[in-house]
Design a protein around this motif. Structure first.
Motif, short mmCIF file in Angstrom:
data_model
loop_
_atom_site.label_atom_id
_atom_site.label_comp_id
_atom_site.label_asym_id
_atom_site.label_seq_id
_atom_site.Cartn_x
_atom_site.Cartn_y
_atom_site.Cartn_z
N GLN A 1 0.91 -1.06 0.25
CA GLN A 1 0.05 0.11 -0.12
C GLN A 1 0.96 1.16 0.25
O GLN A 1 0.48 2.13 -0.67
CB GLN A 1 -0.90 0.09 1.08
CG GLN A 1 -1.98 -1.04 1.35
CD GLN A 1 -1.55 -2.65 1.56
OE1 GLN A 1 -0.57 -2.70 2.02
NE2 GLN A 1 -2.20 -3.46 0.86
N GLU A 2 1.79 1.03 0.91
CA GLU A 2 2.96 2.31 0.75
C GLU A 2 3.34 2.62 -0.67
O GLU A 2 3.88 3.65 -0.96
CB GLU A 2 4.00 2.05 2.11
CG GLU A 2 3.24 2.42 3.22
CD GLU A 2 4.29 1.98 4.36
OE1 GLU A 2 4.13 2.30 5.55
OE2 GLU A 2 5.16 1.06 4.13
N LEU A 3 3.82 1.52 -0.97
CA LEU A 3 4.30 1.41 -2.52
C LEU A 3 3.57 2.03 -3.57
O LEU A 3 3.74 3.04 -4.45
CB LEU A 3 4.72 0.14 -2.95
CG LEU A 3 5.23 -0.04 -4.53
CD1 LEU A 3 6.45 0.81 -4.60
CD2 LEU A 3 5.65 -1.51 -4.77
N LEU A 4 2.11 1.82 -3.41
CA LEU A 4 1.18 2.66 -4.33
C LEU A 4 1.31 3.82 -4.19
O LEU A 4 1.04 4.91 -5.00
CB LEU A 4 -0.14 2.09 -4.15
CG LEU A 4 -0.26 0.52 -4.62
CD1 LEU A 4 -1.84 -0.14 -4.05
CD2 LEU A 4 -0.21 0.48 -6.25
N LEU A 5 1.49 4.49 -2.85
CA LEU A 5 1.43 5.87 -2.57
C LEU A 5 2.72 6.54 -3.22
O LEU A 5 2.71 7.75 -3.54
CB LEU A 5 1.38 5.94 -1.09
CG LEU A 5 0.08 5.81 -0.32
CD1 LEU A 5 0.27 5.80 1.11
CD2 LEU A 5 -1.05 6.69 -0.84
N LEU A 6 3.85 5.83 -3.09
CA LEU A 6 5.20 6.47 -3.54
C LEU A 6 5.12 6.47 -4.97
O LEU A 6 5.33 7.44 -5.46
CB LEU A 6 6.04 5.44 -3.21
CG LEU A 6 6.72 5.28 -1.56
CD1 LEU A 6 7.56 4.19 -1.35
CD2 LEU A 6 7.27 6.83 -1.40
N GLN A 7 4.25 5.57 -5.74
CA GLN A 7 4.31 5.60 -7.06
C GLN A 7 3.55 7.00 -7.39
O GLN A 7 3.59 7.36 -8.53
CB GLN A 7 3.33 4.39 -7.71
CG GLN A 7 4.50 3.15 -7.57
CD GLN A 7 3.74 1.89 -8.07
OE1 GLN A 7 2.62 1.49 -8.11
NE2 GLN A 7 4.73 0.72 -8.70
N GLN A 8 2.23 7.11 -6.64
CA GLN A 8 1.65 8.39 -6.83
C GLN A 8 2.26 9.68 -6.72
O GLN A 8 2.14 10.64 -7.49
CB GLN A 8 0.23 8.31 -5.94
CG GLN A 8 -0.62 7.27 -6.41
CD GLN A 8 -1.90 7.18 -4.95
OE1 GLN A 8 -2.03 8.14 -4.26
NE2 GLN A 8 -2.62 6.12 -5.07
N GLN A 9 3.07 9.59 -6.02
CA GLN A 9 4.00 10.83 -5.47
C GLN A 9 5.06 10.99 -6.96
O GLN A 9 5.50 11.96 -7.17
CB GLN A 9 4.84 10.63 -4.27
CG GLN A 9 3.91 10.60 -3.06
CD GLN A 9 4.89 10.42 -1.72
OE1 GLN A 9 5.86 11.00 -1.51
NE2 GLN A 9 4.08 9.93 -0.68
N VAL A 10 5.53 9.80 -7.21
CA VAL A 10 6.48 9.94 -8.29
C VAL A 10 5.88 10.57 -9.53
O VAL A 10 6.22 11.37 -10.42
CB VAL A 10 6.96 8.49 -8.74
CG1 VAL A 10 7.68 8.43 -9.99
CG2 VAL A 10 7.96 8.07 -7.60
#
Length: 303
Positions: free
Chosen positions: A201-210
Motif C-alpha cells: 500500500q505504501e508502494l502505491l502511495l510512492l508511485q503516486q508521488q512519483v
C-alpha cells in the motif's frame, strides 16, 4: 511517505547484491515508475537474489517461474478445469496472480509462451476463455534473460521487449565485493534476514508521488530531441511514443529517489540507456551501449 523509506530499501537491497548500487537504484526506479524490469546477464550473477530481495523488502506476494522450452501459457496464466461437483469449468489461477512475478530465464521458453505475459504486463489483466481477470495491484514483472548466444534460447520479439520499461545488466562483482560475499553468511541466510520496509500500500502511495514530479518544457524538449535522434540517424528501429513515456516516468522516479520534485536533464541521462537500449536497433556498427552513448553525446540538453 518519508524519503527515508527509499533509503532503507536501497540499503537493504545492497546487503543482498554487494557492490552494485547503480543497478539496485535502477531496479527501484523501475518499480516506482510502475514499469517492468528485464535483467540480462550470465547465470549466477545475482538476478534471482535481487528479485527475491525486492519482494521480501516490499512484502509483496511473490512467485518464481523457471521458464523452459516445454512450458505452456497455461503454466503462467492458469487453466479452467471441469468440476464434477459444480458441473462447470472452474478457473485455477496461475503464478501471474501474484503481486511480483519472476520470469526466470524467460528466453528459454517458446515465443508462444513468452507472449502469454503481454496482456498482463500492458493492461494488468488477462483474458481466459473470453473472461477477463484483473491482476493484483501493485503488479510487477521481473524477467531474467540469458545472453542470446547461449544454447537453448529464443530471442524475445520486439513487442515483448517493449513491454519492459527498463533493461539492466548486473555484471561481475568487483574484487572487494566478491571477497566480502565469500566471507559473509550464505545467500539463504541473507534473504532470511531481510525485513519488510515498505508495504504494498505504501508502494502505491510512492508511485503516486512519483507521478506528481514535474518536468519543465525545456526538459521535455530535451527528451523529445533524444527520441527524434534515435529515429533519424542511422537507426533501423527508433524509440516509439511508448518509449518516450517510459523515459519520462523513469526520469521522474530517478529524480524522486534523489529527493527532488522536478526532473533535470541528468535524470534522463541516468536512465536513458536502461530504457532505450533494448528498444533501438542500429543499421550500422553501433549497437547497445555504443548507440545510446552516441545519442546522448549528440544531443545537447536544453537549459
Amino acid at each position: 511517505m518519508s524519503q527515508s523509506t527509499i533509503e532503507t530499501l536501497l540499503k537493504q537491497l545492497a546487503s543482498v547484491l554487494l557492490g552494485k548500487p547503480e543497478q539496485i537504484k535502477l531496479a527501484v526506479t523501475c518499480i516506482l515508475a510502475k514499469g517492468h524490469l528485464l535483467i540480462e546477464d550470465l547465470p549466477g550473477m545475482g538476478k534471482t537474489s535481487l528479485s527475491q530481495g525486492i519482494a521480501s523488502s516490499l512484502g509483496m506476494s511473490y512467485q518464481r517461474i523457471q521458464f523452459t522450452s516445454d512450458m505452456l501459457p497455461a503454466d503462467i496464466l492458469g487453466v479452467s478445469i471441469y468440476s464434477k461437483e459444480q458441473q462447470q469449468f472452474v478457473f485455477h489461477k496461475g503464478p501471474v496472480f501474484n503481486q511480483m512475478l519472476l520470469a526466470d530465464e524467460i528466453n528459454r521458453a517458446s515465443p508462444k509462451t513468452q507472449s502469454a505475459l503481454l496482456e498482463a504486463m500492458a493492461e494488468q489483466q488477462i483474458t481466459i476463455d473470453g473472461i477477463t481477470h484483473h491482476l493484483s495491484s501493485p503488479f510487477f514483472v521481473i524477467a531474467t534473460q540469458n545472453p542470446l548466444d547461449q544454447a537453448g534460447t529464443f530471442p524475445l520479439p520486439e513487442s515483448q521487449l517493449d513491454r519492459f520499461m527498463m533493461r539492466i545488466s548486473i555484471g561481475y562483482p568487483s574484487h572487494e565485493a566478491e571477497l566480502a560475499m565469500l566471507k559473509t553468511h550464505t545467500q539463504a541466510t541473507k534473504q532470511a534476514a531481510l525485513s519488510q520496509c515498505i508495504t504494498p500500500q505504501e508502494l502505491l502511495l510512492l508511485q503516486q508521488q512519483v507521478a506528481q514530479v514535474s518536468a519543465s518544457d525545456a526538459v521535455l524538449n530535451y527528451l523529445i530531441a533524444l527520441v527524434d535522434y534515435s529515429r533519424q540517424h542511422d537507426v533501423a528501429s527508433g524509440l516509439s511514443p511508448r518509449a518516450s513515456i517510459a523515459l519520462l516516468q523513469a526520469a521522474k522516479a530517478w529524480a524522486f529517489i534523489h529527493q527532488r520534485q522536478y526532473v533535470v536533464p541528468e535524470d534522463i541521462q541516468a536512465v536513458f540507456a536502461s530504457v532505450a537500449e533494448h528498444r533501438i536497433r542500429s543499421s550500422s556498427q553501433f549497437q547497445g551501449q555504443a548507440l545510446s552513448d552516441t545519442i546522448l553525446a549528440s544531443v545537447n540538453p536544453i537549459r
